[in-house]
Design a protein around this motif. Structure first.
Motif, PDB file in Angstrom:
ATOM      1  N   ILE A  95      50.779   8.790 -10.786  1.00  0.00           N
ATOM      2  CA  ILE A  95      51.017   9.290  -9.431  1.00  0.00           C
ATOM      3  C   ILE A  95      51.281   8.125  -8.478  1.00  0.00           C
ATOM      4  O   ILE A  95      50.815   7.007  -8.716  1.00  0.00           O
ATOM      5  CB  ILE A  95      49.808  10.128  -8.939  1.00  0.00           C
ATOM      6  N   GLY A  96      52.022   8.414  -7.401  1.00  0.00           N
ATOM      7  CA  GLY A  96      52.167   7.433  -6.333  1.00  0.00           C
ATOM      8  C   GLY A  96      53.569   6.909  -6.156  1.00  0.00           C
ATOM      9  O   GLY A  96      53.982   5.998  -6.863  1.00  0.00           O
ATOM     10  N   GLY A  97      54.321   7.515  -5.236  1.00  0.00           N
ATOM     11  CA  GLY A  97      55.648   7.021  -4.902  1.00  0.00           C
ATOM     12  C   GLY A  97      56.671   7.146  -6.008  1.00  0.00           C
ATOM     13  O   GLY A  97      57.641   6.390  -6.052  1.00  0.00           O
ATOM     14  N   ILE A  98      56.458   8.116  -6.904  1.00  0.00           N
ATOM     15  CA  ILE A  98      57.343   8.227  -8.074  1.00  0.00           C
ATOM     16  C   ILE A  98      58.619   8.980  -7.706  1.00  0.00           C
ATOM     17  O   ILE A  98      58.584  10.062  -7.137  1.00  0.00           O
ATOM     18  CB  ILE A  98      56.622   8.935  -9.235  1.00  0.00           C
ATOM     19  N   LEU A  99      59.744   8.386  -8.059  1.00  0.00           N
ATOM     20  CA  LEU A  99      61.071   8.955  -7.825  1.00  0.00           C
ATOM     21  C   LEU A  99      61.814   9.032  -9.158  1.00  0.00           C
ATOM     22  O   LEU A  99      61.426   8.357 -10.125  1.00  0.00           O
ATOM     23  CB  LEU A  99      61.857   8.066  -6.854  1.00  0.00           C
ATOM     24  N   PRO A 100      62.884   9.821  -9.218  1.00  0.00           N
ATOM     25  CA  PRO A 100      63.664   9.849 -10.461  1.00  0.00           C
ATOM     26  C   PRO A 100      64.136   8.447 -10.872  1.00  0.00           C
ATOM     27  O   PRO A 100      64.296   8.163 -12.062  1.00  0.00           O
ATOM     28  CB  PRO A 100      64.852  10.756 -10.116  1.00  0.00           C
ATOM     29  N   GLU A 101      64.320   7.571  -9.882  1.00  0.00           N
ATOM     30  CA  GLU A 101      64.825   6.215 -10.170  1.00  0.00           C
ATOM     31  C   GLU A 101      63.769   5.304 -10.792  1.00  0.00           C
ATOM     32  O   GLU A 101      64.127   4.345 -11.484  1.00  0.00           O
ATOM     33  CB  GLU A 101      65.338   5.542  -8.887  1.00  0.00           C
ATOM     34  N   ASN A 102      62.487   5.555 -10.521  1.00  0.00           N
ATOM     35  CA  ASN A 102      61.466   4.627 -11.052  1.00  0.00           C
ATOM     36  C   ASN A 102      60.515   5.278 -12.064  1.00  0.00           C
ATOM     37  O   ASN A 102      59.656   4.602 -12.620  1.00  0.00           O
ATOM     38  CB  ASN A 102      60.668   3.979  -9.903  1.00  0.00           C
ATOM     39  N   GLY A 103      60.673   6.564 -12.292  1.00  0.00           N
ATOM     40  CA  GLY A 103      59.730   7.266 -13.163  1.00  0.00           C
ATOM     41  C   GLY A 103      59.828   6.892 -14.634  1.00  0.00           C
ATOM     42  O   GLY A 103      58.832   6.927 -15.363  1.00  0.00           O
ATOM     43  N   LYS A 104      61.025   6.508 -15.070  1.00  0.00           N
ATOM     44  CA  LYS A 104      61.244   6.240 -16.500  1.00  0.00           C
ATOM     45  C   LYS A 104      60.334   5.126 -17.015  1.00  0.00           C
ATOM     46  O   LYS A 104      59.815   5.203 -18.127  1.00  0.00           O
ATOM     47  CB  LYS A 104      62.711   5.859 -16.722  1.00  0.00           C
ATOM     48  N   GLN A 105      60.122   4.094 -16.187  1.00  0.00           N
ATOM     49  CA  GLN A 105      59.296   2.968 -16.646  1.00  0.00           C
ATOM     50  C   GLN A 105      57.841   3.379 -16.839  1.00  0.00           C
ATOM     51  O   GLN A 105      57.134   2.833 -17.699  1.00  0.00           O
ATOM     52  CB  GLN A 105      59.410   1.791 -15.680  1.00  0.00           C
ATOM     53  N   LEU A 106      57.377   4.373 -16.068  1.00  0.00           N
ATOM     54  CA  LEU A 106      56.002   4.856 -16.228  1.00  0.00           C
ATOM     55  C   LEU A 106      55.859   5.653 -17.516  1.00  0.00           C
ATOM     56  O   LEU A 106      54.860   5.543 -18.228  1.00  0.00           O
ATOM     57  CB  LEU A 106      55.600   5.704 -15.027  1.00  0.00           C
ATOM     58  N   LEU A 107      56.863   6.466 -17.816  1.00  0.00           N
ATOM     59  CA  LEU A 107      56.843   7.223 -19.073  1.00  0.00           C
ATOM     60  C   LEU A 107      56.908   6.271 -20.264  1.00  0.00           C
ATOM     61  O   LEU A 107      56.200   6.455 -21.258  1.00  0.00           O
ATOM     62  CB  LEU A 107      58.014   8.209 -19.116  1.00  0.00           C
ATOM     63  N   ALA A 108      57.739   5.236 -20.146  1.00  0.00           N
ATOM     64  CA  ALA A 108      57.869   4.264 -21.238  1.00  0.00           C
ATOM     65  C   ALA A 108      56.560   3.511 -21.476  1.00  0.00           C
ATOM     66  O   ALA A 108      56.238   3.129 -22.601  1.00  0.00           O
ATOM     67  CB  ALA A 108      58.989   3.282 -20.924  1.00  0.00           C
TER      68      ALA A 108
ATOM     69  N   ASP B 274      62.666  17.421   0.288  1.00  0.00           N
ATOM     70  CA  ASP B 274      63.998  18.014   0.435  1.00  0.00           C
ATOM     71  C   ASP B 274      64.390  18.750  -0.843  1.00  0.00           C
ATOM     72  O   ASP B 274      64.308  18.198  -1.932  1.00  0.00           O
ATOM     73  CB  ASP B 274      65.016  16.900   0.728  1.00  0.00           C
ATOM     74  N   GLN B 275      64.772  20.010  -0.718  1.00  0.00           N
ATOM     75  CA  GLN B 275      65.311  20.817  -1.825  1.00  0.00           C
ATOM     76  C   GLN B 275      64.502  20.692  -3.122  1.00  0.00           C
ATOM     77  O   GLN B 275      64.939  20.049  -4.086  1.00  0.00           O
ATOM     78  CB  GLN B 275      66.769  20.422  -2.095  1.00  0.00           C
ATOM     79  N   PRO B 276      63.324  21.318  -3.160  1.00  0.00           N
ATOM     80  CA  PRO B 276      62.426  21.159  -4.309  1.00  0.00           C
ATOM     81  C   PRO B 276      63.038  21.522  -5.665  1.00  0.00           C
ATOM     82  O   PRO B 276      62.774  20.840  -6.654  1.00  0.00           O
ATOM     83  CB  PRO B 276      61.260  22.097  -3.983  1.00  0.00           C
ATOM     84  N   GLU B 277      63.856  22.568  -5.714  1.00  0.00           N
ATOM     85  CA  GLU B 277      64.417  22.947  -7.015  1.00  0.00           C
ATOM     86  C   GLU B 277      65.352  21.867  -7.540  1.00  0.00           C
ATOM     87  O   GLU B 277      65.261  21.459  -8.704  1.00  0.00           O
ATOM     88  CB  GLU B 277      65.150  24.290  -6.921  1.00  0.00           C
ATOM     89  N   GLN B 278      66.237  21.390  -6.680  1.00  0.00           N
ATOM     90  CA  GLN B 278      67.160  20.329  -7.100  1.00  0.00           C
ATOM     91  C   GLN B 278      66.413  19.035  -7.407  1.00  0.00           C
ATOM     92  O   GLN B 278      66.738  18.325  -8.364  1.00  0.00           O
ATOM     93  CB  GLN B 278      68.203  20.072  -5.999  1.00  0.00           C
ATOM     94  N   SER B 279      65.402  18.735  -6.589  1.00  0.00           N
ATOM     95  CA  SER B 279      64.602  17.520  -6.817  1.00  0.00           C
ATOM     96  C   SER B 279      63.890  17.598  -8.164  1.00  0.00           C
ATOM     97  O   SER B 279      63.862  16.619  -8.926  1.00  0.00           O
ATOM     98  CB  SER B 279      63.578  17.343  -5.698  1.00  0.00           C
ATOM     99  N   ALA B 280      63.316  18.762  -8.465  1.00  0.00           N
ATOM    100  CA  ALA B 280      62.613  18.934  -9.750  1.00  0.00           C
ATOM    101  C   ALA B 280      63.569  18.734 -10.920  1.00  0.00           C
ATOM    102  O   ALA B 280      63.218  18.100 -11.927  1.00  0.00           O
ATOM    103  CB  ALA B 280      61.970  20.318  -9.809  1.00  0.00           C
ATOM    104  N   LYS B 281      64.776  19.233 -10.775  1.00  0.00           N
ATOM    105  CA  LYS B 281      65.767  19.068 -11.857  1.00  0.00           C
ATOM    106  C   LYS B 281      66.095  17.594 -12.079  1.00  0.00           C
ATOM    107  O   LYS B 281      66.327  17.165 -13.217  1.00  0.00           O
ATOM    108  CB  LYS B 281      67.044  19.853 -11.524  1.00  0.00           C
ATOM    109  N   ALA B 282      66.113  16.823 -10.982  1.00  0.00           N
ATOM    110  CA  ALA B 282      66.388  15.387 -11.110  1.00  0.00           C
ATOM    111  C   ALA B 282      65.285  14.696 -11.916  1.00  0.00           C
ATOM    112  O   ALA B 282      65.558  13.816 -12.737  1.00  0.00           O
ATOM    113  CB  ALA B 282      66.519  14.754  -9.725  1.00  0.00           C
TER     114      ALA B 282
END
Length: 205
Positions: A162-175, A190-198
């Motif tokens: 948790i904490g400031g996670i965006l589609p751009e930086n989330g991959k490194q946490l999963l890795a 902004d736009q939760p459905e589209q954001s969730a898909k990202a």
């Protein structure tokens, strides 16, 4: 209901939003792919009503609804479990009040030892963070990505970042070892459905 072992973990954004807006946003996030929802509300107006409505909305999609910090409220509204911070009551107390099947998550910040203790006491999952600067928790102490690597080696229960996670930086946490990514602002600004898909694209590998 079972706790998912991988995916997007949505945490409600309630500030200056009506109950209807919160419920509609949560439904949109689930449609976009969120697999678990936590009701977090630091200034609730009518928490029992909103929590009950969120339980209904989540169960419609077979998604578990957890309550942040409040075992009593979780018991009252029939939530699937609770997320506990360091001052929110013991795991044993939550199990006693909510039943042995309840989902119990525990914030472990940047401490693997705390997570091991929580696992031993019967926690369903543990959460580490914040990993990046966060508007929702600006004063939270930072956690290190190395903590996820150590936790993955030591734990058998799911790990939430948790904490400031965006589609751009989330991959490194999963890795590094995170199983689920918990998101507030990145999802509900902004736009939760589209954001969730990202975010979903991060879990597609």
């Amino acid at each position: 209901m079972k706790f998912p072992t991988r995916g997007l973990y949505a945490i409600t954004q309630t500030e200056n939003k009506s109950g209807d807006t919160i419920i509609n946003e949560v439904a949109a996030a689930i449609k976009g792919g969120a697999v678990v929802v936590q009701y977090r509300d630091k200034n609730p107006i009518d928490a029992p009503f909103l929590a009950r409505e969120l339980v209904k909305a989540c169960h419609q999609y077979n998604v578990p609804l957890l309550i942040n910090d409040d075992i009593e409220l979780a018991a009252l509204v029939g939530a699937d479990g609770v997320h506990l911070g360091k001052e929110d009551g013991a795991i044993a107390q939550a199990k006693k009040q909510l039943g042995s099947a309840a989902i119990i998550g525990v914030s472990c910040y940047d401490f693997v030892e705390q997570a091991l203790a929580a696992q031993t006491q019967g926690a369903t999952y543990v959460a580490f963070g914040r990993f990046f600067p966060s508007n929702s928790k600006p004063l939270a102490a930072p956690a290190h990505i190395e903590t996820l690597r150590q936790a993955k080696l030591a734990l058998t229960i799911p790990i939430v970042a948790i904490g400031g996670i965006l589609p751009e930086n989330g991959k490194q946490l999963l890795a590094a070892g995170a199983d689920l990514l918990a998101v507030i602002g990145g999802l509900f600004d902004d736009q939760p459905e589209q954001s969730a898909k990202a975010y979903q694209t991060l879990f597609s590998d």
